[in-house]
Structures are given as structure tokens and as C-alpha cells.
Motif scaffolding. Structure first.
Motif, PDB file in Angstrom:
ATOM      1  N   UNK A   1       6.329   3.382   1.580  1.00  0.00           N
ATOM      2  CA  UNK A   1       6.714   3.889   2.900  1.00  0.00           C
ATOM      3  C   UNK A   1       6.925   2.785   3.920  1.00  0.00           C
ATOM      4  N   UNK A   2       6.986   1.539   3.431  1.00  0.00           N
ATOM      5  CA  UNK A   2       7.561   0.470   4.240  1.00  0.00           C
ATOM      6  C   UNK A   2       8.124  -0.580   3.295  1.00  0.00           C
ATOM      7  N   UNK A   3       8.691  -1.652   3.853  1.00  0.00           N
ATOM      8  CA  UNK A   3       9.613  -2.495   3.104  1.00  0.00           C
ATOM      9  C   UNK A   3       9.153  -3.946   3.068  1.00  0.00           C
TER      10      UNK A   3
ATOM     11  N   UNK B   1      15.767  -1.079  -9.992  1.00  0.00           N
ATOM     12  CA  UNK B   1      15.614   0.310 -10.406  1.00  0.00           C
ATOM     13  C   UNK B   1      14.195   0.708 -10.740  1.00  0.00           C
ATOM     14  N   UNK B   2      13.199  -0.090 -10.309  1.00  0.00           N
ATOM     15  CA  UNK B   2      11.812   0.209 -10.644  1.00  0.00           C
ATOM     16  C   UNK B   2      11.058   0.870  -9.485  1.00  0.00           C
ATOM     17  N   UNK B   3      11.614   0.780  -8.282  1.00  0.00           N
ATOM     18  CA  UNK B   3      11.130   1.530  -7.122  1.00  0.00           C
ATOM     19  C   UNK B   3      12.301   2.351  -6.605  1.00  0.00           C
ATOM     20  N   UNK B   4      12.052   3.605  -6.290  1.00  0.00           N
ATOM     21  CA  UNK B   4      13.155   4.486  -5.913  1.00  0.00           C
ATOM     22  C   UNK B   4      13.695   4.193  -4.520  1.00  0.00           C
ATOM     23  N   UNK B   5      12.794   4.074  -3.527  1.00  0.00           N
ATOM     24  CA  UNK B   5      13.258   3.971  -2.146  1.00  0.00           C
ATOM     25  C   UNK B   5      12.121   3.546  -1.232  1.00  0.00           C
ATOM     26  N   UNK B   6      12.491   3.118  -0.029  1.00  0.00           N
ATOM     27  CA  UNK B   6      11.513   2.813   1.025  1.00  0.00           C
ATOM     28  C   UNK B   6      12.241   2.791   2.359  1.00  0.00           C
ATOM     29  N   UNK B   7      11.626   3.347   3.406  1.00  0.00           N
ATOM     30  CA  UNK B   7      12.191   3.163   4.746  1.00  0.00           C
ATOM     31  C   UNK B   7      11.883   1.755   5.238  1.00  0.00           C
ATOM     32  N   UNK B   8      12.750   1.220   6.079  1.00  0.00           N
ATOM     33  CA  UNK B   8      12.470  -0.068   6.712  1.00  0.00           C
ATOM     34  C   UNK B   8      12.332   0.108   8.213  1.00  0.00           C
TER      35      UNK B   8
END
Length: 355
Positions: free
Chosen positions: A275-277, A288-295
């Protein structure tokens, strides 16, 4: 040959100088401005531009909880780069972890005793520095609250975003994948160290957001954002809940989870979100090992905090509460977002002073 070498050397100097100029030319930058310190207050967008140079070599003290992960390295880069650009003196302190509140307080007290004219604080505790902030206010020393949040109304300015919204964006990302009506996805959630303002906000934002989807949070584990601490929590969660589908948490959690999930042969079963970058999260998304994160554009928050301090010292107009607009990075935009606003340059090492 000699002339060619001279020309090449000259070109290299020009290229280097241009790179430095480009790195410093971070503004104007689109930020959000809140009407008050209340995150729920109205806000509007503006293009933020700092002072070109400080009027004098002001002394600024910066205090961080730790320098254990690359998130705080990005903030360090932001404050150091802006101090150098504006021509102020700076001392950067790190307390060593989220259990070290008393150390953070004593470090700040010593720095102020050494002549600091303003203090930028990444707070270990949302409420635990309030007495100190009040004492600094009595001495007419401005306090800039950066990144983490401080509850005192004696804070002069804030350069920070809503970690509630950061957690919310991670939750919303899951909800899009698992809308209501489907089989619930099982999530282990790692919000960070209990008691820190950003952690409590992030926890509220995430847990509120996932209620809108088919998502079951089967375990919530708080802990310091050191890799060993997060790895121990991850191992406990995977042992207790072998059927989880997602690990969601701090950037350190996500980075540690990549290797653990791989070692246990769970890459096809357990997905990871932060949930952070940080650079580790960035590389994880690229691979491709982490889907997503907000920055939250941590570098910019550090730069703006320095500008706020300079403006306050010099009696200039300043924005009391600002923060960069949030957005999510995933495989769709990881190769074309503004990297320099979120991450320190490759090879940057922690710096603790600007003379």
C-alpha cells in the motif's frame, strides 16, 4: 586526438550539468491543498513551485523514524536534494525504528539546541511528540509534519497525504478483482507498526474499502517495518492460514513476501500487493511478482517540506497542508510513470547533512 578528447570531456561535463539541472527542475508539480489539517476537509489542486533560493543559509533539522527501507531513502533524497538546491544547511537524524520514540524526541531536542531554525518530523507516534511540538512552538521554532502525521494543533505545516486513502486504494484494487457476489478472497493484512499515525489511517482505509467486495481479511498483523520483523509475521500468517489468496501490507512486507512465497512454491496461489511504493516494490511489479501499489510521491513530499520550512523561516506565504495526488502503479503503467517523484536515484546512499 587531443582535441577530440577535450571535446568529449566537455560534452560529458555538459551532459552531467544538464542531468543535474533536470533533476533539480522538479516543479511546478501538481499537488492537492487541504483547507485545514483535517484530512476530511475540502481540498483543491494546484501547481506547486518552491522558492528559487533561500535568503540565507538557514539551519533545518530533519527527523525520520529510521532508514531501514527505501521508502525513507526516497524522503531523505527529497529533503537533501532540496536543501542543496535552495542553499540551506541541514542535519538529518534517524531514530532506528518505530519503538524508539524517546530517542527521536531527544535527537530533536539536541538538534534544536544546536541552533536549528525549523524542524521537519517524520513522526514515530501520532500523539507521542505533541509535548515536544508544543515546546518548539513556544520557542517560535516551526515544525513541519512530513509523511507520517502528528496530532498536535501546534504543527506549523504538513507535507503529507492521507494514508487512509493509500490503504483505501489498495483495497479498491482488490475489490475490482473480487466484486461482491463472488467467492470471497482471503487476505492476510500487514498494516505496519501499531500506534503510528500512518498505520492506523492505512488500516482504516484498507478495511473500509474491502468491505465493498467479496474479500475476507483472515489475519491482521502489526509490526515494525524491518525486513526480519515482517518476515516473521508473514511466516506466522502463512502457517496459520495456508489457504490465503493475497498478502497485502507495507512495502517491506511485499518485498519479504516475494521470496517467501517463491520459496514455498505459492506463486500461483498467493498474490502480493503493497500500500505504498519503494524500489523493491517497483522491481516486483516490473517482474510480475507484486501486483500493484499506490504511490504518494515520497520524494516530492520531502522537497515540499523543505520549501515550507524555508518559507516559514523567511516569513513568506506558505501552504499549510499539501500532498501529491495519489495514483496506483501496476503492470499497465510501471514503465511510464514519473519515477523521480517517487524513488531516489539508483545508487543514492543515505545522506545526513548539508553544510
Amino acid at each position: 586526438m587531443k582535441l577530440s578528447l577535450q571535446l568529449a570531456a566537455g560534452a560529458a561535463v555538459l551532459t552531467s550539468a544538464s542531468a543535474i539541472a533536470l533533476a533539480a527542475d522538479w516543479y511546478p508539480y501538481k499537488i492537492e491543498v487541504w483547507d485545514s489539517f483535517d484530512m476530511a476537509s475540502a481540498r483543491h489542486s494546484m501547481d506547486y513551485s518552491p522558492v528559487e533560493k533561500a535568503a540565507a543559509k538557514h539551519k533545518i533539522c530533519v527527523s525520520f523514524p529510521h532508514m531501514k527501507d527505501d521508502y525513507w531513502l526516497a524522503v531523505d533524497y527529497g529533503v537533501i536534494a532540496e536543501a542543496k538546491r535552495t542553499g540551506v544547511a541541514m542535519q538529518v537524524l534517524e531514530a532506528g525504528g518505530y519503538t524508539e520514540l524517546n530517542k527521536q524526541i531527544s535527537q530533536i531536542e539536541n538538534c534544536v539546541a544546536g541552533g536549528a531554525q525549523a524542524v521537519i518530523i517524520g513522526a514515530i507516534s501520532f500523539d507521542g511528540l505533541n509535548n515536544l511540538v508544543g515546546q518548539l512552538a513556544d520557542k517560535k521554532i516551526p515544525v513541519i509534519d512530513v509523511i507520517n502525521g502528528i496530532s498536535s494543533d501546534k504543527v506549523t505545516a504538513k507535507s503529507l497525504v492521507s494514508f487512509g486513502e493509500m490503504g483505501g486504494k489498495a483495497g479498491e484494487y482488490l475489490v475490482k478483482l473480487h466484486p461482491k457476489g463472488g467467492t470471497p478472497a482471503k487476505v492476510a493484512w500487514f498494516p505496519g507498526p501499531a500506534g503510528a499515525g500512518w498505520v492506523e489511517a492505512g488500516n482504516t482505509g484498507f478495511t473500509t474499502a474491502v468491505k465493498e467486495g467479496a474479500i475476507e481479511v483472515v489475519d491482521t498483523k502489526y509490526g515494525d517495518t524491518g525486513k526480519e520483523a515482517q518476515l516473521a509475521l508473514l511466516e506466522d500468517a502463512l502457517t496459520a492460514h495456508p489457504d490465503i489468496n493475497y498478502i497485502v501490507g507495507t512495502a517491506v512486507t511485499a518485498e519479504a513476501a516475494m521470496q517467501l512465497v517463491r520459496d514455498r512454491g505459492l506463486e500461483d496461489k498467493v498474490k502480493i500487493l503493497s500500500y505504498y511504493f519503494t524500489p523493491g516494490v517497483y522491481e516486483g511489479i516490473k517482474r510480475g511478482r507484486i501486483m500493484a501499489a499506490p504511490t504518494d510521491s515520497a520524494v516530492i513530499q520531502g522537497r515540499v517540506a523543505v520549501d515550507q520550512a524555508v518559507r516559514v523561516i523567511e516569513g513568506k506565504e506558505f501552504q499549510k497542508h499539501v500532498g501529491p495526488a495519489l495514483y496506483v502503479i501496476d503492470s499497465s503503467n510501471v514503465n511510464n510513470f514519473d519515477r523521480d517523484s517517487s524513488l531516489a536515484p539508483d545508487g543514492f546512499k543515505p545522506e545526513f547533512s548539508v553544510e
